[in-house]
Motif scaffolding. Sequence first.
Motif, PDB file in Angstrom:
ATOM      1  N   UNK A   8      -4.022 -18.745  -2.392  1.00 27.46           N
ATOM      2  CA  UNK A   8      -5.306 -19.299  -2.837  1.00 27.46           C
ATOM      3  C   UNK A   8      -5.686 -18.802  -4.234  1.00 27.46           C
ATOM      4  N   UNK A   9      -6.306 -19.715  -5.000  1.00 27.09           N
ATOM      5  CA  UNK A   9      -6.758 -19.355  -6.354  1.00 27.09           C
ATOM      6  C   UNK A   9      -8.032 -18.532  -6.325  1.00 27.09           C
ATOM      7  N   UNK A  10      -8.741 -18.555  -5.219  1.00 24.42           N
ATOM      8  CA  UNK A  10      -9.931 -17.726  -5.093  1.00 24.42           C
ATOM      9  C   UNK A  10     -11.040 -18.439  -4.339  1.00 24.42           C
ATOM     10  N   UNK A  11     -11.727 -17.700  -3.462  1.00 20.98           N
ATOM     11  CA  UNK A  11     -11.411 -16.373  -2.970  1.00 20.98           C
ATOM     12  C   UNK A  11      -9.962 -16.290  -2.501  1.00 20.98           C
ATOM     13  N   UNK A  12      -9.391 -15.131  -2.695  1.00 21.08           N
ATOM     14  CA  UNK A  12      -7.937 -14.999  -2.597  1.00 21.08           C
ATOM     15  C   UNK A  12      -7.542 -13.834  -1.699  1.00 21.08           C
ATOM     16  N   UNK A  13      -6.241 -13.678  -1.561  1.00 23.05           N
ATOM     17  CA  UNK A  13      -5.678 -12.634  -0.702  1.00 23.05           C
ATOM     18  C   UNK A  13      -6.207 -11.250  -1.084  1.00 23.05           C
ATOM     19  N   UNK A  14      -6.419 -10.433  -0.075  1.00 20.57           N
ATOM     20  CA  UNK A  14      -6.744  -9.018  -0.283  1.00 20.57           C
ATOM     21  C   UNK A  14      -5.628  -8.181   0.327  1.00 20.57           C
ATOM     22  N   UNK A  15      -5.412  -6.961  -0.172  1.00 24.70           N
ATOM     23  CA  UNK A  15      -4.346  -6.123   0.397  1.00 24.70           C
ATOM     24  C   UNK A  15      -4.628  -5.833   1.874  1.00 24.70           C
ATOM     25  N   UNK A  16      -3.619  -5.970   2.693  1.00 22.01           N
ATOM     26  CA  UNK A  16      -3.821  -5.787   4.140  1.00 22.01           C
ATOM     27  C   UNK A  16      -4.287  -4.360   4.439  1.00 22.01           C
ATOM     28  N   UNK A  17      -3.825  -3.390   3.648  1.00 19.36           N
ATOM     29  CA  UNK A  17      -4.259  -2.000   3.871  1.00 19.36           C
ATOM     30  C   UNK A  17      -5.765  -1.858   3.657  1.00 19.36           C
ATOM     31  N   UNK A  18      -6.289  -2.613   2.700  1.00 13.62           N
ATOM     32  CA  UNK A  18      -7.729  -2.574   2.418  1.00 13.62           C
ATOM     33  C   UNK A  18      -8.506  -3.171   3.592  1.00 13.62           C
ATOM     34  N   UNK A  19      -8.007  -4.290   4.102  1.00 15.98           N
ATOM     35  CA  UNK A  19      -8.691  -4.930   5.235  1.00 15.98           C
ATOM     36  C   UNK A  19      -8.653  -4.024   6.460  1.00 15.98           C
ATOM     37  N   UNK A 252      -6.468   1.313  -3.644  1.00 13.30           N
ATOM     38  CA  UNK A 252      -5.161   0.748  -3.282  1.00 13.30           C
ATOM     39  C   UNK A 252      -4.297   0.577  -4.537  1.00 13.30           C
ATOM     40  N   UNK A 253      -4.925   0.075  -5.612  1.00 12.26           N
ATOM     41  CA  UNK A 253      -4.169  -0.117  -6.856  1.00 12.26           C
ATOM     42  C   UNK A 253      -3.674   1.214  -7.415  1.00 12.26           C
ATOM     43  N   UNK A 254      -4.518   2.231  -7.336  1.00  8.35           N
ATOM     44  CA  UNK A 254      -4.091   3.556  -7.804  1.00  8.35           C
ATOM     45  C   UNK A 254      -2.908   4.044  -6.973  1.00  8.35           C
ATOM     46  N   UNK A 255      -2.968   3.793  -5.672  1.00 14.69           N
ATOM     47  CA  UNK A 255      -1.865   4.215  -4.792  1.00 14.69           C
ATOM     48  C   UNK A 255      -0.576   3.446  -5.090  1.00 14.69           C
ATOM     49  N   UNK A 256      -0.701   2.231  -5.633  1.00 17.54           N
ATOM     50  CA  UNK A 256       0.503   1.463  -6.016  1.00 17.54           C
ATOM     51  C   UNK A 256       1.118   2.001  -7.312  1.00 17.54           C
TER      52      UNK A 256
END
Length: 359
Positions: A8-19, A252-256
Amino acid sequence: MARVFNFSAGPAALPVEVLQQAQAEMLDYQGAGMSVMEMSHRSKEFVAIAEAATSDLAQLLDVPDDYQILFLQGGATLQFSMVPLNLLGDRTSADYLHTGAWSIKAIKEAGKFCDVNVVASSESSNFGHVPPLDTWQLNAQAAYLHVCSNETIGGVQLNALPDVACPLVADMSSDILSRPIDVSRYGLIYAGAQKNIGPAGLTVVIVQRDLLGNARSSTPGMLDYAVHANGDSMSNTPPTYAWYLAGLVFKWLKAQGGLDAIAQVNARKAAKLYGAVDQSNFYASPVATADRSQMNVPFTLPDPELDGEFLKGAEAAGLTNLKGHRSVGGMRASLYNAVPEAAVDALVSYMAQFEKDRG
Ligand SMILES: *Cc1c(COP(=O)(O)O)cnc(C)c1O
């Protein structure tokens, strides 16, 4: 758990770990006995959430100390008005680059407040390229220069910026945090959250403090950056839950590995998909190679009659939200940070199979 690959262009996917973390903290946020949605924005828990999100974002983007980060509402669309209201000062004109559907909306809104000088337009190619820098007709009297760094619909992305004396303003709604940028080159950056930051309902603004406090006198307080800056984005009730989720995405981004690391993943994802398009005689890209977006990848099939069948098969394969925007046609795959590389691999193999069956 039946998660699809969501393009999806937005609203879009979120990281599963965040959810998953949001789910784990839903009923009882770290011993508070309530969810973040139910908390006062003045509570010590929420103030800590807000401060951590702000400092994590500053760290990710390496935001210089003389910039203010704001967490606002109204979407990127409200920024189309807030930018001229706040940055025109006593000037009467502003420069805008016209690269597609989102720039034209910004241009039309700014036209209510000032003379808009369109420095260059790619309309002649149906927005399939970015006008070369040396063709931009800049106005020395412009209060600021506005660009859209990534046209979400057309799928073109800016890779170079001019040196200008006036502040540079960028709508980064669909490519913020996808790669490192030099924030110090910009006077103001804004982004709706629902592409690459978090849920809808939140807009991030990063603004050089020198530019605050010049809103025209009739500006409603809620549209004055200085009011929000003075209140640490809490001059009224902020979108607390969206801010919290954005904070989880920043962690999450920092962890990546931060933006250098995610940029490599994003480059690899985009290269795989464009590679699949380019090496086939079946799929085609409407965008000039040098200006192709790494975040939003439009591509067409040889006959629009095949689109419905392609989409139906994709859906059955767990590949969802691939229908292109009506102004471009065909397909569009949005490859934001939270779209895993496995999603691109699955899409590329589905495309190859479809080409074999129908090509
Ligand atoms: C989605 C988008 C917008 C509009 O965002 P809203 O939050 O719906 O107002 C503006 N600019 C760009 C580049 C976008 O991708």
